[in-house]
Design a protein around this motif. Structure first.
Motif, PDB file in Angstrom:
ATOM      1  N   THR A 126     -12.255  -3.665   7.148  1.00 15.72           N
ATOM      2  CA  THR A 126     -11.716  -2.654   8.046  1.00 15.72           C
ATOM      3  C   THR A 126     -10.320  -2.252   7.565  1.00 15.72           C
ATOM      4  O   THR A 126      -9.712  -2.943   6.733  1.00 15.72           O
ATOM      5  N   VAL A 127      -9.802  -1.141   8.095  1.00 19.25           N
ATOM      6  CA  VAL A 127      -8.450  -0.705   7.746  1.00 19.25           C
ATOM      7  C   VAL A 127      -7.437  -1.781   8.134  1.00 19.25           C
ATOM      8  O   VAL A 127      -6.474  -2.050   7.408  1.00 19.25           O
ATOM      9  N   ARG A 128      -7.651  -2.428   9.280  1.00 16.12           N
ATOM     10  CA  ARG A 128      -6.750  -3.483   9.747  1.00 16.12           C
ATOM     11  C   ARG A 128      -6.699  -4.640   8.753  1.00 16.12           C
ATOM     12  O   ARG A 128      -5.643  -5.241   8.545  1.00 16.12           O
ATOM     13  N   VAL A 142       8.452  -4.005   1.918  1.00 11.00           N
ATOM     14  CA  VAL A 142       8.901  -3.509   3.225  1.00 11.00           C
ATOM     15  C   VAL A 142       7.710  -3.401   4.184  1.00 11.00           C
ATOM     16  O   VAL A 142       7.788  -3.812   5.348  1.00 11.00           O
ATOM     17  N   GLY A 143       6.595  -2.861   3.698  1.00 11.43           N
ATOM     18  CA  GLY A 143       5.411  -2.730   4.548  1.00 11.43           C
ATOM     19  C   GLY A 143       4.833  -4.074   4.944  1.00 11.43           C
ATOM     20  O   GLY A 143       4.367  -4.260   6.077  1.00 11.43           O
ATOM     21  N   LEU A 144       4.884  -5.027   4.034  1.00  9.31           N
ATOM     22  CA  LEU A 144       4.315  -6.347   4.305  1.00  9.31           C
ATOM     23  C   LEU A 144       5.105  -7.093   5.374  1.00  9.31           C
ATOM     24  O   LEU A 144       4.545  -7.935   6.086  1.00  9.31           O
ATOM     25  N   ALA A 145       6.377  -6.794   5.514  1.00  6.23           N
ATOM     26  CA  ALA A 145       7.211  -7.475   6.503  1.00  6.23           C
ATOM     27  C   ALA A 145       6.671  -7.286   7.924  1.00  6.23           C
ATOM     28  O   ALA A 145       6.901  -8.122   8.803  1.00  6.23           O
ATOM     29  N   ARG A 146       5.912  -6.205   8.133  1.00  4.85           N
ATOM     30  CA  ARG A 146       5.382  -5.924   9.472  1.00  4.85           C
ATOM     31  C   ARG A 146       3.994  -6.508   9.689  1.00  4.85           C
ATOM     32  O   ARG A 146       3.556  -6.641  10.831  1.00  4.85           O
ATOM     33  N   GLY A 147       3.282  -6.843   8.613  1.00  3.73           N
ATOM     34  CA  GLY A 147       1.897  -7.283   8.814  1.00  3.73           C
ATOM     35  C   GLY A 147       1.513  -8.525   8.043  1.00  3.73           C
ATOM     36  O   GLY A 147       0.330  -8.760   7.800  1.00  3.73           O
ATOM     37  N   TRP A 148       2.496  -9.353   7.654  1.00  3.53           N
ATOM     38  CA  TRP A 148       2.204 -10.499   6.790  1.00  3.53           C
ATOM     39  C   TRP A 148       1.307 -11.519   7.465  1.00  3.53           C
ATOM     40  O   TRP A 148       0.600 -12.273   6.794  1.00  3.53           O
ATOM     41  N   ARG A 149       1.294 -11.550   8.799  1.00  2.00           N
ATOM     42  CA  ARG A 149       0.448 -12.525   9.493  1.00  2.00           C
ATOM     43  C   ARG A 149      -1.048 -12.241   9.304  1.00  2.00           C
ATOM     44  O   ARG A 149      -1.886 -13.115   9.525  1.00  2.00           O
ATOM     45  N   LEU A 150      -1.369 -11.016   8.912  1.00  2.55           N
ATOM     46  CA  LEU A 150      -2.772 -10.639   8.731  1.00  2.55           C
ATOM     47  C   LEU A 150      -3.255 -10.835   7.290  1.00  2.55           C
ATOM     48  O   LEU A 150      -4.415 -10.563   6.982  1.00  2.55           O
ATOM     49  N   VAL A 151      -2.369 -11.300   6.415  1.00  2.00           N
ATOM     50  CA  VAL A 151      -2.764 -11.549   5.025  1.00  2.00           C
ATOM     51  C   VAL A 151      -3.672 -12.767   4.966  1.00  2.00           C
ATOM     52  O   VAL A 151      -3.467 -13.763   5.664  1.00  2.00           O
ATOM     53  N   ARG A 152      -4.701 -12.693   4.106  1.00  5.08           N
ATOM     54  CA  ARG A 152      -5.641 -13.803   3.926  1.00  5.08           C
ATOM     55  C   ARG A 152      -5.393 -14.426   2.551  1.00  5.08           C
ATOM     56  O   ARG A 152      -5.999 -14.009   1.560  1.00  5.08           O
ATOM     57  N   PRO A 153      -4.511 -15.411   2.476  1.00  3.17           N
ATOM     58  CA  PRO A 153      -4.119 -15.965   1.170  1.00  3.17           C
ATOM     59  C   PRO A 153      -5.294 -16.492   0.349  1.00  3.17           C
ATOM     60  O   PRO A 153      -5.333 -16.296  -0.869  1.00  3.17           O
TER      61      PRO A 153
END
Length: 239
Positions: A157-159, A56-67
């Motif tokens: 960073t936290v972000r 659920v949390g990832l749905a809001r920030g998946w664009r910031l994931v570094r695969p």
């Protein structure tokens, strides 16, 4: 009935602090779930709940994931999850409580200190953190602290940390559930767990804007430390 109410309360508290601070469901909930349901059931329920919360949390920030950066963590975790599962099926319950409580306690103390370890940097550090996290997650339900320590040592960073931690949580909990299986809860218990997760999420998000991050994080760690020490004490009592 009292056990079901307590189960819902534990899940609600864990969900609340997860949404309040971005971390902490497993650290807070696992020691209490283990004491209530037993080591095996407590861990797999924590794996399921933490995995859903991370999704659920990832749905809001998946664009910031570094695969590319996350690949070593996930590969290493996949290799060590079966070892954690094997251990939970081999040790008697008092020893499992000792191991789980000890892992939680040590992990919390290391995170509270913000331990700096030269080995927790670069690809080698990612592999080590992923392997430790995979083993700890399937054995004790707490796979996040090694990842947190890596992030501290890498200067994230936290972000950067939050979406990647969510992604890692989804993957490592999926591995752990596949290895450990699903918890044997009744329909009523599942309904209570789902409702408690939803309510905890709403409460946590509501409190997030009113609670200083450092104070909330310290509260989470102190709750987790108390739970870890309690599990160790019960394990010693049962020997």
């Amino acid at each position: 009935m009292a056990g079901n109410v307590l189960l819902a309360g534990i899940v609600l508290l864990g969900s609340c602090v997860q949404w309040l601070t971005g971390m902490g469901f497993a650290l807070v909930a696992v020691p209490a779930l283990v004491l209530l349901l037993g080591p095996a059931e407590g861990v797999v329920l924590a794996n399921c709940a933490a995995g859903v919360i991370c999704c659920v949390g990832l749905a809001r920030g998946w664009r910031l994931v570094r695969p590319r950066a996350m690949l070593p963590f996930c590969l290493a975790a996949a290799c060590t999850v079966p070892a954690g599962t094997w251990m939970t099926h081999q040790l008697p319950e008092p020893w499992l409580l000792l191991v789980m409580g000890g892992l939680v306690t040590v992990a919390v103390l290391l995170v509270m200190r913000g331990a700096r370890v030269a080995a927790l940097r670069g690809t080698r550090g990612a592999l080590f953190a992923g392997a430790a996290g995979g083993f700890m997650n399937s054995a004790a339900g707490v796979g996040g602290p090694p990842f947190s320590l890596y992030a501290v040592n890498a200067g994230w960073t936290v972000r950067e940390f939050v979406p990647n931690a969510m992604f890692y949580g989804v993957i490592v909990n999926a591995f752990s559930v596949a290895s450990n299986g699903m918890p044997g809860l009744s329909g009523t218990q599942w309904a209570l767990v789902i409702a408690a997760m939803g309510a905890g999420g709403l409460i946590g998000r509501g409190l997030a804007s009113r609670t200083p991050e450092k104070r909330a994080r310290l509260l989470v760690l102190l709750l987790a430390l108390t739970g870890g020490i309690t599990a160790v004490g019960k394990g010693l009592w049962g020997l």
